[in-house]
Design an enzyme around this catalytic site. Structure first.
Site, PDB file in Angstrom:
ATOM      1  N   CYS A  65       0.839  -1.198   0.000  1.00 26.23           N
ATOM      2  CA  CYS A  65       0.000   0.000   0.000  1.00 26.23           C
ATOM      3  C   CYS A  65       0.877   1.252   0.000  1.00 26.23           C
ATOM      4  CB  CYS A  65      -0.903  -0.004   1.231  1.00 26.23           C
ATOM      5  SG  CYS A  65      -2.052   1.395   1.290  1.00 26.23           S
ATOM      6  N   CYS A  69      -0.193   4.766   6.966  1.00 25.60           N
ATOM      7  CA  CYS A  69      -0.920   4.577   8.221  1.00 25.60           C
ATOM      8  C   CYS A  69      -0.052   3.777   9.209  1.00 25.60           C
ATOM      9  CB  CYS A  69      -2.228   3.833   7.959  1.00 25.60           C
ATOM     10  SG  CYS A  69      -3.277   4.610   6.694  1.00 25.60           S
ATOM     11  N   CYS A  72      -0.735  -0.009  10.329  1.00 20.05           N
ATOM     12  CA  CYS A  72      -1.072  -1.030   9.332  1.00 20.05           C
ATOM     13  C   CYS A  72       0.138  -1.827   8.862  1.00 20.05           C
ATOM     14  CB  CYS A  72      -1.758  -0.374   8.139  1.00 20.05           C
ATOM     15  SG  CYS A  72      -2.370  -1.568   6.946  1.00 20.05           S
ATOM     16  N   CYS A 109     -17.033  -9.282   3.563  1.00 23.08           N
ATOM     17  CA  CYS A 109     -16.383  -7.976   3.453  1.00 23.08           C
ATOM     18  C   CYS A 109     -15.191  -8.100   2.516  1.00 23.08           C
ATOM     19  CB  CYS A 109     -15.940  -7.495   4.822  1.00 23.08           C
ATOM     20  SG  CYS A 109     -17.298  -7.397   6.015  1.00 23.08           S
ATOM     21  N   CYS A 142     -20.078  -6.216   1.564  1.00 22.12           N
ATOM     22  CA  CYS A 142     -19.534  -4.900   1.892  1.00 22.12           C
ATOM     23  C   CYS A 142     -18.201  -4.744   1.171  1.00 22.12           C
ATOM     24  CB  CYS A 142     -19.331  -4.778   3.394  1.00 22.12           C
ATOM     25  SG  CYS A 142     -18.582  -3.214   3.904  1.00 22.12           S
ATOM     26  N   CYS A 202     -20.405   2.119   6.969  1.00 23.30           N
ATOM     27  CA  CYS A 202     -19.755   1.510   8.122  1.00 23.30           C
ATOM     28  C   CYS A 202     -18.473   2.281   8.397  1.00 23.30           C
ATOM     29  CB  CYS A 202     -19.440   0.060   7.814  1.00 23.30           C
ATOM     30  SG  CYS A 202     -18.464  -0.708   9.095  1.00 23.30           S
ATOM     31  N   ARG A 272     -19.387  -3.736  16.254  1.00 21.89           N
ATOM     32  CA  ARG A 272     -18.666  -4.960  15.900  1.00 21.89           C
ATOM     33  C   ARG A 272     -17.305  -4.996  16.577  1.00 21.89           C
ATOM     34  NH1 ARG A 272     -17.989  -4.981  10.036  1.00 21.89           N
ATOM     35  NH2 ARG A 272     -20.234  -5.257  10.164  1.00 21.89           N
TER      36      ARG A 272
END
Length: 410
Positions: A65, A69, A72, A109, A142, A202, A272
């Site tokens: 990526c 972040c 992550c 998901c 999702c 979400c 969740r």
């Protein structure tokens, strides 16, 4: 305790607690912990009964990526030894999804690392959504693909997506300390785009990154204002090879207080428990079911989760039941346009009817940050850990399921 009685009354009326009340929940002592859980549990049962919704992650594209972040394992510069692979084909993704659905999940998901999808990526994911829906009747899907450009949410909706996930993760005031390659406002904009396209929005948070109680309350109040259908609560896994590898700030008691605060602030929303529940809640996981009405089944994006069979046994042993595909997750007033307690209270609101939601950030996914998860078992020869010591023994990189030739954990 007057505080808890007040919060229960407000939760049953969908009335927003004061910031002072939310902070007071986080400040309660361990001696009062079971009282806090019992109070928030009354609110959870009022809106959701004893049902637990199961969700299943499929990592469509792992690692590499360009975003930075700090939490992550898939971030730019990450040295974490995770699986790295490019896009799964639609049939591969559908096969992975089928394993979770067979284990009892009702929502799949679909997550991909990256800043956000190109138009070609949206075409690719749209084909995957259609394939999964054609091969699995009644499944909810999702998508979690990062920051959305204009028109992309509408295209995903047209392909059959039910929801879109994009987490705020932390408070606006501290966001720049965690990520520099995009802004907090970018994330808010993507949630608005999902809402506008008719997708169930979400959005959630990650706890344990060194934030203050005030930061936690700030992000949860911001989430309530955004009005998602689902709020995933991640507990940071300090994955080796990431900037936050040394941030072991959570105890099981702290996690339960955070979940209780989220339930009081967003009483009628799907809360969740996402990445990190096995690492930080550990043997207290069953208590968390009294606060949250949704979990992920099996493994996470880049790390292993508790065995799917153990998840199902935990739910049954705690006196809860898996939510069926024919049951609707949210209360009826939310399906009619109500919000996370931000609109007029329902007359009684006890019937759990409505749409559902999902949870994540672009570098992690669907409510599970990139380092989320755990191996579910500790070697019998392992030394007994000291209280509050880092539990690095519970963190295991995912080596099965999507992107491998091994059967997934569901």
């Amino acid at each position: 305790m007057d505080l808890l009685n007040t919060l229960v009354d407000k939760g049953l009326r969908r009335e927003l607690p004061t910031r002072e009340e939310a902070l007071a929940v986080l400040a309660t002592s361990d001696d009062d912990l079971l009282d806090v859980v019992a109070a928030a549990g009354k609110v959870r049962r009022h809106w959701f009964g004893r049902r637990v919704k199961l969700n299943y992650l499929v990592n469509l594209k792992s690692g590499l990526c360009p975003e930075d972040c700090s939490y992550c394992s898939q971030r730019l510069g990450s040295k974490a030894d995770i699986l790295k692979y490019t896009w799964l084909k639609p049939d591969q993704a559908s096969e992975a999804a089928a394993a979770g659905l067979a284990g009892g999940a009702k929502r799949v998901c679909l997550v991909a690392s990256g800043r956000g999808p190109t138009d070609r990526d949206v075409d690719r994911v749209s084909e995957t959504i259609r394939t999964i829906k054609e091969q699995n009747e009644g499944v909810e899907v999702c998508a979690c693909l990062g920051l959305l450009s204009d028109g992309q949410a509408e295209r995903l909706r047209a392909a059959g997506a039910d929801a879109y996930n994009h987490n705020l993760n932390t408070s606006e005031s501290t966001y720049g300390d965690i990520t520099t390659t995009h802004t907090y406002a970018d994330r808010v904009d993507t949630v608005h785009k999902a809402h506008a396209a008719g997708l169930s929005a979400c959005s959630g948070l990650i706890a344990g990154m060194g934030e203050s109680d005030e930061d936690l309350v700030d992000v949860v109040y911001s989430l309530r204002e955004l009005d998602p259908d689902s709020v995933p609560v991640n507990f940071l896994i300090p994955f080796e090879g990431t900037p936050l590898a040394k941030e072991w700030n959570l105890t099981p008691q702290r996690c339960l207080r955070i979940l209780a605060m989220v339930r009081f602030v967003c009483p009628d929303v799907e809360v969740r428990i996402a990445g990190g529940r096995e690492v930080h809640l550990r043997s207290m996981q069953p208590l968390a079911l009294h606060l949250a009405n949704s979990i992920f089944l099996g493994d996470y994006l880049t790390s292993e989760g508790q065995a799917g069979k153990a998840d199902l046994e935990m739910i049954a042993d705690a006196g809860f039941e898996v939510e069926g595909a024919d049951q609707v997750t949210l209360p009826q007033h939310r399906a009619a346009g109500g919000g996370c307690g931000s609109h007029a209270a329902a007359a009684d609101g006890t019937a759990p009817e409505g749409a559902a939601g999902c949870g994540s950030h672009e570098g992690g996914g669907c409510g599970s940050h990139g380092g989320g998860g755990v191996c579910g078992s500790v070697p019998a020869t392992a030394a007994e850990p000291k209280t509050n010591e880092p539990r690095t023994d519970l963190v295991a990189v995912r080596r099965r399921g999507a992107g491998t030739d091994l059967a997934p954990n569901a």
